[in-house]
Design a protein around this motif. Structure first.
Motif, PDB file in Angstrom:
ATOM      1  N   TRP A 189       0.611  -1.169   0.031  1.00 12.88           N
ATOM      2  CA  TRP A 189      -0.081  -0.124  -0.023  1.00 12.88           C
ATOM      3  C   TRP A 189       0.726   1.254   0.091  1.00 12.88           C
ATOM      4  N   ASP A 190       0.576   2.207  -0.774  1.00 12.78           N
ATOM      5  CA  ASP A 190       1.290   3.571  -0.680  1.00 12.78           C
ATOM      6  C   ASP A 190       0.562   4.558  -0.138  1.00 12.78           C
ATOM      7  N   LYS A 191       0.963   5.240   0.697  1.00 14.97           N
ATOM      8  CA  LYS A 191       0.521   6.721   1.276  1.00 14.97           C
ATOM      9  C   LYS A 191       0.108   7.540   0.368  1.00 14.97           C
ATOM     10  N   PRO A 192      -1.005   8.323   0.701  1.00 14.04           N
ATOM     11  CA  PRO A 192      -1.323   9.139  -0.477  1.00 14.04           C
ATOM     12  C   PRO A 192      -0.442  10.405  -0.339  1.00 14.04           C
ATOM     13  N   GLY A 193      -0.068  10.914  -1.647  1.00 12.46           N
ATOM     14  CA  GLY A 193       0.710  11.949  -1.878  1.00 12.46           C
ATOM     15  C   GLY A 193       0.173  13.270  -1.443  1.00 12.46           C
ATOM     16  N   MET A 194       1.030  14.388  -1.429  1.00 15.26           N
ATOM     17  CA  MET A 194       0.632  15.580  -0.619  1.00 15.26           C
ATOM     18  C   MET A 194      -0.137  16.345  -1.900  1.00 15.26           C
ATOM     19  N   ILE A 195      -1.296  16.865  -1.813  1.00 18.82           N
ATOM     20  CA  ILE A 195      -1.930  17.793  -2.771  1.00 18.82           C
ATOM     21  C   ILE A 195      -1.189  18.951  -3.147  1.00 18.82           C
ATOM     22  N   THR A 196      -1.344  19.387  -4.369  1.00 17.54           N
ATOM     23  CA  THR A 196      -0.452  20.315  -5.105  1.00 17.54           C
ATOM     24  C   THR A 196      -1.515  21.605  -5.707  1.00 17.54           C
ATOM     25  N   ASP A 197      -2.455  21.494  -5.561  1.00 14.05           N
ATOM     26  CA  ASP A 197      -3.494  22.447  -5.983  1.00 14.05           C
ATOM     27  C   ASP A 197      -4.816  22.359  -5.248  1.00 14.05           C
ATOM     28  N   ASP A 198      -5.475  23.490  -5.373  1.00 15.51           N
ATOM     29  CA  ASP A 198      -6.855  23.799  -4.603  1.00 15.51           C
ATOM     30  C   ASP A 198      -7.661  22.937  -5.295  1.00 15.51           C
ATOM     31  N   ASP A 199      -8.085  22.624  -6.597  1.00 14.30           N
ATOM     32  CA  ASP A 199      -8.960  21.588  -7.256  1.00 14.30           C
ATOM     33  C   ASP A 199      -8.792  20.266  -6.444  1.00 14.30           C
ATOM     34  N   SER A 200      -7.812  19.989  -6.109  1.00 16.29           N
ATOM     35  CA  SER A 200      -7.403  18.413  -5.454  1.00 16.29           C
ATOM     36  C   SER A 200      -8.132  18.513  -4.147  1.00 16.29           C
ATOM     37  N   LEU A 201      -7.701  19.645  -3.552  1.00 11.66           N
ATOM     38  CA  LEU A 201      -8.351  19.605  -2.167  1.00 11.66           C
ATOM     39  C   LEU A 201      -9.856  19.705  -2.143  1.00 11.66           C
ATOM     40  N   TRP A 202     -10.342  20.446  -3.274  1.00 17.18           N
ATOM     41  CA  TRP A 202     -12.024  20.651  -3.130  1.00 17.18           C
ATOM     42  C   TRP A 202     -12.795  19.218  -3.776  1.00 17.18           C
ATOM     43  N   TYR A 203     -12.050  18.562  -4.740  1.00 18.14           N
ATOM     44  CA  TYR A 203     -12.631  17.398  -5.316  1.00 18.14           C
ATOM     45  C   TYR A 203     -12.422  16.203  -4.453  1.00 18.14           C
ATOM     46  N   ASN A 204     -11.545  16.391  -3.457  1.00 16.56           N
ATOM     47  CA  ASN A 204     -11.355  15.073  -2.640  1.00 16.56           C
ATOM     48  C   ASN A 204     -12.450  15.247  -1.486  1.00 16.56           C
ATOM     49  N   PHE A 205     -12.563  16.406  -1.241  1.00 15.41           N
ATOM     50  CA  PHE A 205     -13.561  16.780  -0.368  1.00 15.41           C
ATOM     51  C   PHE A 205     -15.020  16.249  -0.722  1.00 15.41           C
ATOM     52  N   CYS A 206     -15.296  16.526  -2.114  1.00 17.23           N
ATOM     53  CA  CYS A 206     -16.591  16.026  -2.686  1.00 17.23           C
ATOM     54  C   CYS A 206     -16.861  14.769  -2.778  1.00 17.23           C
ATOM     55  N   ILE A 207     -15.670  13.846  -2.869  1.00 17.40           N
ATOM     56  CA  ILE A 207     -15.907  12.470  -2.821  1.00 17.40           C
ATOM     57  C   ILE A 207     -16.181  11.895  -1.537  1.00 17.40           C
ATOM     58  N   ALA A 208     -15.419  12.308  -0.554  1.00 17.24           N
ATOM     59  CA  ALA A 208     -15.682  12.130   0.823  1.00 17.24           C
ATOM     60  C   ALA A 208     -17.173  12.338   1.205  1.00 17.24           C
ATOM     61  N   ALA A 209     -17.592  13.363   0.801  1.00 14.53           N
ATOM     62  CA  ALA A 209     -18.841  13.804   1.067  1.00 14.53           C
ATOM     63  C   ALA A 209     -20.039  12.972   0.621  1.00 14.53           C
ATOM     64  N   LEU A 210     -19.696  12.348  -0.591  1.00 12.26           N
ATOM     65  CA  LEU A 210     -20.701  11.485  -1.327  1.00 12.26           C
ATOM     66  C   LEU A 210     -20.703   9.962  -0.398  1.00 12.26           C
ATOM     67  N   LEU A 211     -19.862   9.553   0.333  1.00  9.91           N
ATOM     68  CA  LEU A 211     -19.567   8.295   1.084  1.00  9.91           C
ATOM     69  C   LEU A 211     -20.580   8.390   2.141  1.00  9.91           C
ATOM     70  N   GLY A 212     -21.089   7.027   2.199  1.00  7.95           N
ATOM     71  CA  GLY A 212     -21.845   6.726   3.302  1.00  7.95           C
ATOM     72  C   GLY A 212     -23.372   5.975   2.962  1.00  7.95           C
ATOM     73  N   GLY A 213     -24.106   5.858   3.810  1.00 10.67           N
ATOM     74  CA  GLY A 213     -25.393   4.958   3.462  1.00 10.67           C
ATOM     75  C   GLY A 213     -25.047   3.748   3.126  1.00 10.67           C
ATOM     76  N   ASN A 214     -25.945   3.286   2.052  1.00  7.79           N
ATOM     77  CA  ASN A 214     -25.687   2.072   1.450  1.00  7.79           C
ATOM     78  C   ASN A 214     -24.886   2.039   0.159  1.00  7.79           C
ATOM     79  N   LEU A 215     -24.030   3.117  -0.177  1.00  6.54           N
ATOM     80  CA  LEU A 215     -23.374   3.111  -1.435  1.00  6.54           C
ATOM     81  C   LEU A 215     -22.011   2.380  -1.417  1.00  6.54           C
ATOM     82  N   THR A 216     -21.770   1.758  -2.478  1.00  3.57           N
ATOM     83  CA  THR A 216     -20.550   0.988  -2.683  1.00  3.57           C
ATOM     84  C   THR A 216     -19.394   2.084  -2.970  1.00  3.57           C
ATOM     85  N   ASP A 217     -18.157   1.780  -3.105  1.00  2.81           N
ATOM     86  CA  ASP A 217     -17.313   2.928  -3.550  1.00  2.81           C
ATOM     87  C   ASP A 217     -17.508   2.858  -5.382  1.00  2.81           C
TER      88      ASP A 217
END
Length: 263
Positions: free
Chosen positions: A18-46
Motif C-alpha cells: 500500500w502507498d501513502k497518499p501524496g501531498m496535494i499540490t492544487d486547490d482543485d484537488s483539495l475540493w474534489y477530494n472533499f466532494c468524493i468523501a462527502a458522497l460516501l456513506g449510507g448503503n453506497l459502494t465505492d
C-alpha cells in the motif's frame, strides 16, 4: 493489553503493498477530494460513489462557482437525462446509483454549500494544507474545526462562533478520508465501529471519543513499532472481513486469516 495474533504481520503486509497518499499540490484537488468523501456513506459502494462523482463532475455541478440558487433543479434535470441515457454494462446498477443520488441531492447541496462557506471563511487551500503537513497538532486543530461530532450535525445559524466553521454532514470519519487523500492527518484514525471493536478486542477500555480512540491506538502502534497509517488500514481490513464471518466463528478469526486469504 492483548493485541490480536499476527496483527503486526498484517500491518507489515499492508505496508509492503500500500502507498501513502501524496501531498496535494492544487486547490482543485483539495475540493474534489472533499466532494468524493462527502458522497460516501449510507448503503453506497465505492463504485457507486465514483459513478455519482463522475456524473456530477461531468455537468460541472461540483464547481464551487456553480453552487448557486437553483442548483438542485439543475442537478435533477441532468440526473433525469443521465438516467434516460444509461446503457449497458450494468444498466440496472447505474440507474440504482442515479436514483440514490437523486434521493439525497438536497443533503448534498447543503454539504457542498456549507463546505464552500467554510473553505472561504478559514481560507482553506492547498498552500495551507502543505504548510501544516509536518505539524500534527495543527492538523488536529483543522479536523476539530471543520468536522461535526456526527453525520447528522446541522449548522444552527452562522452567528455562533462555535458552529460557524463546522461542515454539515461531515463527521470525523468522512473528514479523515478527505484529509488522508490530501496527504495529511495520516497519524489519525476514525472513531468508527471498526476502531472501537478492535480496541475492545485488545482489551482496551475505550469510548467513542475521537481523541481517546486515537490515543489508545497510537499506544498499540508504539508497542508493535507500526506506522499508524498502515496499521489503520490493516485494522479496517481485519474488522471489515471479520464482520462477514458468522458470529459463532468470529472468535476464531484473526489477522493471520486475513493475511492467508490475501497471500
Amino acid at each position: 493489553m492483548t493485541i490480536p495474533s499476527d496483527f503486526e504481520k498484517l500491518v507489515n503486509r499492508v505496508e509492503e503493498t500500500w502507498d501513502k497518499p501524496g501531498m496535494i499540490t492544487d486547490d482543485d484537488s483539495l475540493w474534489y477530494n472533499f466532494c468524493i468523501a462527502a458522497l460516501l456513506g449510507g448503503n453506497l459502494t465505492d463504485a457507486e460513489v465514483n459513478y455519482e462523482f463522475n456524473i456530477l463532475n461531468k455537468y460541472r455541478l461540483l464547481d464551487r462557482e456553480k453552487l448557486d440558487y437553483g442548483w438542485i433543479m439543475t442537478a435533477k434535470t441532468h440526473l433525469l437525462a443521465e438516467k434516460e441515457a444509461v446503457e449497458e454494462p450494468n444498466k440496472r446498477g447505474k440507474i440504482a446509483a442515479i436514483n440514490k443520488l437523486d434521493a439525497g441531492i438536497t443533503d448534498i447541496e447543503i454539504i457542498l454549500k456549507s463546505a464552500d462557506s467554510v473553505f472561504n471563511s478559514i481560507k482553506l487551500n492547498a498552500e495551507y494544507i502543505q504548510s501544516i503537513s509536518e505539524d500534527l497538532d495543527q492538523q488536529k486543530n483543522l479536523l476539530v474545526e471543520v468536522a461535526s461530532s456526527n453525520e447528522a450535525y446541522k449548522i444552527i445559524g452562522l452567528k455562533s462562533a462555535w458552529h460557524k466553521n463546522k461542515i454539515y454532514g461531515i463527521a470525523y470519519t468522512k473528514a479523515l478520508i478527505w484529509l488522508h487523500n490530501c496527504g495529511i492527518c495520516l497519524d489519525l484514525i476514525p472513531n468508527n465501529n471498526h476502531s472501537i471493536k478492535f480496541l475492545e478486542e485488545c482489551k482496551v477500555h475505550t469510548t467513542n471519543d475521537f481523541f481517546v480512540v486515537n490515543t489508545h491506538f497510537s499506544s498499540i502502534c508504539e508497542l508493535i513499532k507500526a506506522d499508524i497509517y498502515f496499521a489503520g488500514i490493516a485494522l479496517w481490513y481485519y474488522e471489515a472481513t471479520r464482520s462477514l464471518v458468522p458470529s459463532n466463528f468470529r472468535n476464531q478469526y484473526s489477522p493471520k486469516k486475513v493475511d492467508q486469504n490475501n497471500g
